[in-house]
Enzyme design. Structure first.
Site, mmCIF file in Angstrom:
data_model
loop_
_atom_site.group_PDB
_atom_site.id
_atom_site.type_symbol
_atom_site.label_atom_id
_atom_site.label_comp_id
_atom_site.label_asym_id
_atom_site.label_seq_id
_atom_site.Cartn_x
_atom_site.Cartn_y
_atom_site.Cartn_z
ATOM 1 N N ILE A 33 0.813 -1.208 0.000
ATOM 2 C CA ILE A 33 0.000 0.000 0.000
ATOM 3 C C ILE A 33 0.859 1.276 0.000
ATOM 4 O O ILE A 33 0.388 2.341 -0.396
ATOM 5 C CB ILE A 33 -0.964 -0.025 1.213
ATOM 6 N N ASN A 87 11.527 -8.436 7.329
ATOM 7 C CA ASN A 87 11.772 -7.679 8.552
ATOM 8 C C ASN A 87 11.249 -8.471 9.738
ATOM 9 O O ASN A 87 10.125 -8.985 9.683
ATOM 10 C CB ASN A 87 11.060 -6.322 8.488
ATOM 11 N N GLY A 93 12.345 -3.761 12.001
ATOM 12 C CA GLY A 93 11.384 -2.837 11.405
ATOM 13 C C GLY A 93 10.056 -3.469 11.036
ATOM 14 O O GLY A 93 9.308 -2.927 10.228
ATOM 15 N N GLN A 94 9.750 -4.629 11.655
ATOM 16 C CA GLN A 94 8.477 -5.289 11.332
ATOM 17 C C GLN A 94 7.319 -4.523 11.953
ATOM 18 O O GLN A 94 7.359 -4.162 13.139
ATOM 19 C CB GLN A 94 8.493 -6.735 11.855
ATOM 20 N N HIS A 100 6.011 -12.071 6.287
ATOM 21 C CA HIS A 100 5.909 -11.666 4.882
ATOM 22 C C HIS A 100 7.281 -11.341 4.329
ATOM 23 O O HIS A 100 8.181 -10.921 5.052
ATOM 24 C CB HIS A 100 4.978 -10.458 4.715
ATOM 25 N N LEU A 101 7.388 -11.518 3.035
ATOM 26 C CA LEU A 101 8.605 -11.207 2.311
ATOM 27 C C LEU A 101 8.300 -10.047 1.363
ATOM 28 O O LEU A 101 7.349 -10.108 0.587
ATOM 29 C CB LEU A 101 9.072 -12.453 1.542
ATOM 30 N N HIS A 102 9.086 -8.988 1.477
ATOM 31 C CA HIS A 102 8.954 -7.864 0.552
ATOM 32 C C HIS A 102 9.727 -8.190 -0.722
ATOM 33 O O HIS A 102 10.872 -8.624 -0.662
ATOM 34 C CB HIS A 102 9.582 -6.589 1.131
HETATM 35 P P1 AMP Z 1 6.859 -4.603 7.647
HETATM 36 O O1 AMP Z 1 7.196 -3.198 8.077
HETATM 37 O O2 AMP Z 1 8.012 -5.395 7.153
HETATM 38 O O3 AMP Z 1 6.057 -5.315 8.700
HETATM 39 O O4 AMP Z 1 5.943 -4.427 6.345
HETATM 40 C C1 AMP Z 1 4.567 -4.206 6.371
HETATM 41 C C2 AMP Z 1 4.208 -3.689 5.022
HETATM 42 O O5 AMP Z 1 2.818 -3.832 4.853
HETATM 43 C C3 AMP Z 1 4.540 -2.201 4.805
HETATM 44 O O6 AMP Z 1 5.409 -2.082 3.682
HETATM 45 C C4 AMP Z 1 3.183 -1.560 4.560
HETATM 46 O O7 AMP Z 1 3.216 -0.528 3.605
HETATM 47 C C5 AMP Z 1 2.368 -2.748 4.077
HETATM 48 N N1 AMP Z 1 0.941 -2.643 4.305
HETATM 49 C C6 AMP Z 1 0.300 -2.233 5.415
HETATM 50 N N2 AMP Z 1 -1.031 -2.287 5.258
HETATM 51 C C7 AMP Z 1 -1.247 -2.742 4.007
HETATM 52 C C8 AMP Z 1 -2.426 -3.022 3.235
HETATM 53 N N3 AMP Z 1 -3.661 -2.848 3.737
HETATM 54 N N4 AMP Z 1 -2.256 -3.480 1.976
HETATM 55 C C9 AMP Z 1 -1.026 -3.667 1.460
HETATM 56 N N5 AMP Z 1 0.117 -3.430 2.128
HETATM 57 C C10 AMP Z 1 0.008 -2.980 3.388
#
Ligand code: AMP
Ligand code: ZN
Length: 114
Positions: A33, A87, A93-94, A100-102
């Site tokens: 997002i 993360n 930074g989670q 999840h994997l970016h």
């Molecule tokens: P992390 O900081 O590694 O836990 O990553 C969480 C990620 O989820 C961040 O990059 C957010 O931008 C993303 N995120 C949060 N809410 C949503 C959502 N509703 N749809 C898609 N991505 C999201």
């Protein structure tokens, strides 16, 4: 159930809309997002696992990486390159506690990461 507080479980169940780009029986991927690169998707196991600390299942973790390489191939940036990131907890930074994997691509990544 609808009261499940986990955001990514709710996305996996279709309770919260997301731009889904990849689906298998065990894994799904959707657009981040708040993208940090021209291409930025989040790859998750459908089953809830809070962090990388909470699984010893090589299949589960491996499927996330394979999904990333398949997407890279499909989207045409496998050869140019991409970044995969997991993360974990506060120092990592989670912010969403569903493993999840970016997958980031479309620009040259910096190193070291911030
Ligand atoms: P992390 O900081 O590694 O836990 O990553 C969480 C990620 O989820 C961040 O990059 C957010 O931008 C993303 N995120 C949060 N809410 C949503 C959502 N509703 N749809 C898609 N991505 C999201
Ligand atoms: Zn979850």
């Amino acid at each position: 159930m609808a009261t499940d507080p986990c955001l990514f479980c709710r996305i996996a169940r279709g309770e919260i809309p997301a731009q889904i780009v990849y689906e298998t029986p065990h894994v799904m991927a959707f657009r981040d997002i708040a993208p940090q690169a021209p291409y930025h998707v989040i790859i998750i196991p459908r089953d809830h696992v809070a962090t990388l600390n909470d699984t010893r299942d090589p299949g589960l973790v491996g499927r996330l990486a394979i999904a990333a390489s398949e997407l890279a191939e499909r989207e045409g940036f496998a050869a140019a390159g991409y970044r995969t990131v997991i993360n974990t907890n506060a120092d990592g930074g989670q912010t969403v506690f569903h493993l999840h994997l970016h997958l980031l691509a479309g620009r040259k990544m910096g190193w070291p990461p911030g």
